[in-house]
Design a protein around this motif. Structure first.
Motif, PDB file in Angstrom:
ATOM      1  N   ALA A   1       1.573   7.066  -6.678  1.00  0.00           N
ATOM      2  CA  ALA A   1       0.465   7.914  -7.128  1.00  0.00           C
ATOM      3  C   ALA A   1       0.713   9.400  -6.884  1.00  0.00           C
TER       4      ALA A   1
ATOM      5  N   LYS B   1       2.158   1.784  -3.433  1.00  0.00           N
ATOM      6  CA  LYS B   1       1.106   2.293  -4.316  1.00  0.00           C
ATOM      7  C   LYS B   1       0.903   3.796  -4.094  1.00  0.00           C
ATOM      8  N   LEU B   2       0.895   4.173  -2.822  1.00  0.00           N
ATOM      9  CA  LEU B   2       0.700   5.567  -2.453  1.00  0.00           C
ATOM     10  C   LEU B   2       1.809   6.433  -3.051  1.00  0.00           C
ATOM     11  N   LEU B   3       3.033   5.999  -2.882  1.00  0.00           N
ATOM     12  CA  LEU B   3       4.164   6.797  -3.362  1.00  0.00           C
ATOM     13  C   LEU B   3       4.166   6.911  -4.882  1.00  0.00           C
TER      14      LEU B   3
ATOM     15  N   TYR C   1       0.826  -1.203   0.000  1.00  0.00           N
ATOM     16  CA  TYR C   1       0.000   0.000   0.000  1.00  0.00           C
ATOM     17  C   TYR C   1       0.867   1.263   0.000  1.00  0.00           C
TER      18      TYR C   1
END
Ligand SMILES: Nc1ncnc2c1ncn2[C@@H]1O[C@H](COP(=O)(O)OP(=O)(O)OP(=O)(O)O)[C@@H](O)[C@H]1O
Ligand SMILES: Nc1ncnc2c1ncn2[C@@H]1O[C@H](COP(=O)(O)OP(=O)(O)OP(=O)(O)O)[C@@H](O)[C@H]1O
Ligand SMILES: [Mg+2]
Ligand SMILES: [Mg+2]
Lengths: 283, 257
Positions: free
Chosen positions: A275, A271-273, A268
């Motif tokens: 985006a 994924k965050l980084l 997660y």
């Protein structure tokens, strides 16, 4: 910060908060552990709806009841200089979740102050900004010249016309001005811990920088501890010492900011980084 | 020029305070104009004025060739349907006593779209799914959501009437970057499909860049710079724009030292 005192200012263990029916609860916060040390800036990041705000509210037992239920865990708050005379007993700390409402009222404001995610929900529409900040000063700090202090606070949060802001009702201020008024109100209490839930979302980047500089400064001069909830990983990178990543009611990753953001372990976090929107498409 | 929206020398005043000082801009169907600027410089006031939610002291706003301030009755209602707003403060813009599903269904009902009750309900559920929320949550009240969830409800409601113009006032500021990316894709897809025009107000310059064809920079009630997105971001002319671009907190820069 590299050196941490042994005792955290706040120690949260296995905190769980449920909403909805007992049979089929919404597990908004699902067994969360985190610590905040004195003078530390800790970031809490994660998916929208993952339980960040509810976790933060639980620190002062502010979870909306009866809809929300703190079903387990503990929140220990270390007593610092404000409880001096108590001798070594002060190191016992307070179990926040067991405090009576009168004790909770003392904790809130005096020890923990909040900058809430949505200013409009916490500024009182029928009082002027100046009156509301003045009230916080009158309640928590004796012997201070209220009017002067209000102007000083409103100036420190970058309001260009503090006298006008003091006389204004909340609806007469722009979104970002309301947000700054709320920051001033939280600081007016002179707390040990500032919980800042998305404190700069309504601010342009220049004012945002001014606010972040102010918070870093207060940490330095007053040893203020800050729990910073934000979606802006650029801000996290610039001001936080440590970071916790939340997803689905759980903390999925934590560590010092550099390590977590440069070498994320959990899917997660990665994924965050990935985006993060970039202003200039290089790299 | 075939503009959907033309704003000419518009002023908005609150008593002595002149919040918007003679702003002119235009927007074509299918286009996005990004609006950035200092907090308190008049962006929300301008956005509300465009939607006839704020009285203008002088100037003119035209939508599809008609002067907005002259609209009354059925024509005004028609305009309200075609021009929608995502408000900066999601909580303040939702009725606390209505479940969010009922609120969306009511908007559809008032404008006579969506057909039967069941069809309106279905439409609300589809909108909820579009913005990444569980249709099961339609029966919940506004206070039962997180900040970012409420923001998405505001987006779903504004899109429910299939407007031609959307004034989106900081519409993704409360979203984590991953959900934010999904919402940006959604807004762009709807724009492609329906030719929707956006006035996109934002403080996150990277997001504004991603969304916009052109950017207008506002400062103290006036527009001080406009240009294509690349012009404004890569070659800013006005000192305030330059200051804005240099203050963006950046991950890469933070760890570069
Ligand atoms: N009163 C309530 N009743 C039911 N569910 C609730 C209530 N308040 C919050 N929740 C749910 O609890 C979960 C956690 O909410 P919380 O506000 O902590 O999220 P968050 O991480 O702060 O999200 P955001 O980044 O969008 O603000 C969400 O899924 C939300 O829908
Ligand atoms: N209802 C009102 N009554 C009086 N003054 C108002 C009112 N609404 C806005 N103002 C003032 O008008 C100015 C512009 O406000 P506006 O909300 O348009 O700014 P903004 O650019 O949207 O700022 P932000 O980025 O902080 O949301 C501010 O000085 C604000 O205090
Ligand atoms: Mg939140
Ligand atoms: Mg605004």
């Amino acid at each position: 910060m590299t050196t941490q005192p042994e005792q955290p200012l706040v120690d949260v263990q296995s905190l769980s908060v449920h909403f909805g029916s007992v049979a089929e609860p919404v597990r908004a916060v699902d067994g969360v552990d985190f610590q905040i040390f004195s003078g530390e800036i800790v970031a809490l990041v994660g998916e929208s709806g993952s339980g960040k705000s509810i976790s933060a509210l639980a620190l002062a037992k502010l979870v909306p009841e009866p809809a929300g239920r703190i079903v387990g865990g503990s929140v220990r708050f270390q007593s610092l200089e404000k409880q001096k005379g108590a001798g070594s007993a002060c190191f016992q700390g307070l179990e926040v979740l067991k405090l009576k409402s009168s004790e909770l009222r003392k904790l809130r404001g005096a020890r923990i102050a909040y900058i809430f995610q949505e200013p409009a929900t916490s500024l009182n529409p029928v009082f002027t900004i100046g009156w509301q900040i003045g009230e916080a000063i009158r309640l928590h700090r004796k012997g201070v010249h209220v009017k002067q202090e209000v102007e000083k606070l409103l100036t420190s949060v970058g309001l260009p016309d503090p006298a006008r802001a003091a006389q204004a009702y909340p609806h007469e201020l722009s979104g970002g001005m309301q947000q700054r008024a709320m920051i001033a109100m939280a600081l007016a209490c002179n707390p040990d811990l500032l919980v800042a839930d998305e404190p700069t979302t309504a601010l342009d980047v220049t004012v945002q920088k001014q606010i972040l500089d102010l918070l870093v400064e207060l940490r330095k001069t007053r040893g203020l501890s800050i729990l910073l909830i934000t979606h802006n990983l650029g801000i996290v990178a610039n001001v936080a010492d440590r970071v916790y990543v939340m997803n689905n009611g759980k903390i999925v990753e934590s560590g010092d900011t550099r390590t977590v953001l440069l070498t994320p372990q959990h899917d997660y976090t990665k994924k965050l980084l990935k985006a993060v929107p970039r202003l200039h498409k290089t790299a | 020029m075939n503009n959907l929206l033309t704003v000419e020398k518009v002023r908005v005043c609150y008593g002595e305070l002149e919040a918007v000082r003679g702003v002119s801009l235009s927007l074509a169907a299918g286009e996005t104009l990004g609006l950035v600027g200092e907090s308190g410089c008049g962006k929300s006031s301008l956005g509300r004025a465009i939607l006839a939610l704020e009285r203008i002291a002088s100037g003119k706003i035209e939508f599809n060739g008609t002067v907005v301030s002259s609209l009354k009755g059925a024509a005004l209602k028609q305009f309200r349907r075609q021009a929608q707003m995502v408000f900066q403060d999601p909580f303040g813009s939702l009725n606390p006593r209505l479940s969010v599903g009922a609120a969306i269904e009511e908007v559809l009902f008032v404008h006579g779209i969506g057909g039967s009750r069941a069809a309106r309900r279905e439409r609300a559920a589809a909108l909820f799914e579009d913005v990444g929320l569980e249709p099961d949550w339609l029966s919940r009240y506004p206070h039962e959501f997180s900040g970012g969830q409420r923001q998405r409800i505001g987006i779903a409601r504004a899109l429910s009437l299939e407007p031609k113009l959307l004034v989106a006032d900081e519409p993704v500021s409360a979203l984590d970057v991953s959900v934010q990316a999904d919402i940006i894709q959604l807004l762009k897809r709807i724009q492609r499909d329906r030719g929707l025009a956006y006035l996109f107000v934002g403080h996150d310059l990277a997001v504004v860049r991603e969304m916009s064809n052109r950017i207008a920079v506002m400062y103290k009630g006036e527009i001080v710079e406009t240009g294509t997105t690349d012009q404004v971001c890569d070659n800013p002319q006005h000192a305030y724009t330059q200051k804005l671009l240099s203050a963006v907190p950046d991950i890469d820069k933070a760890f570069a030292q």
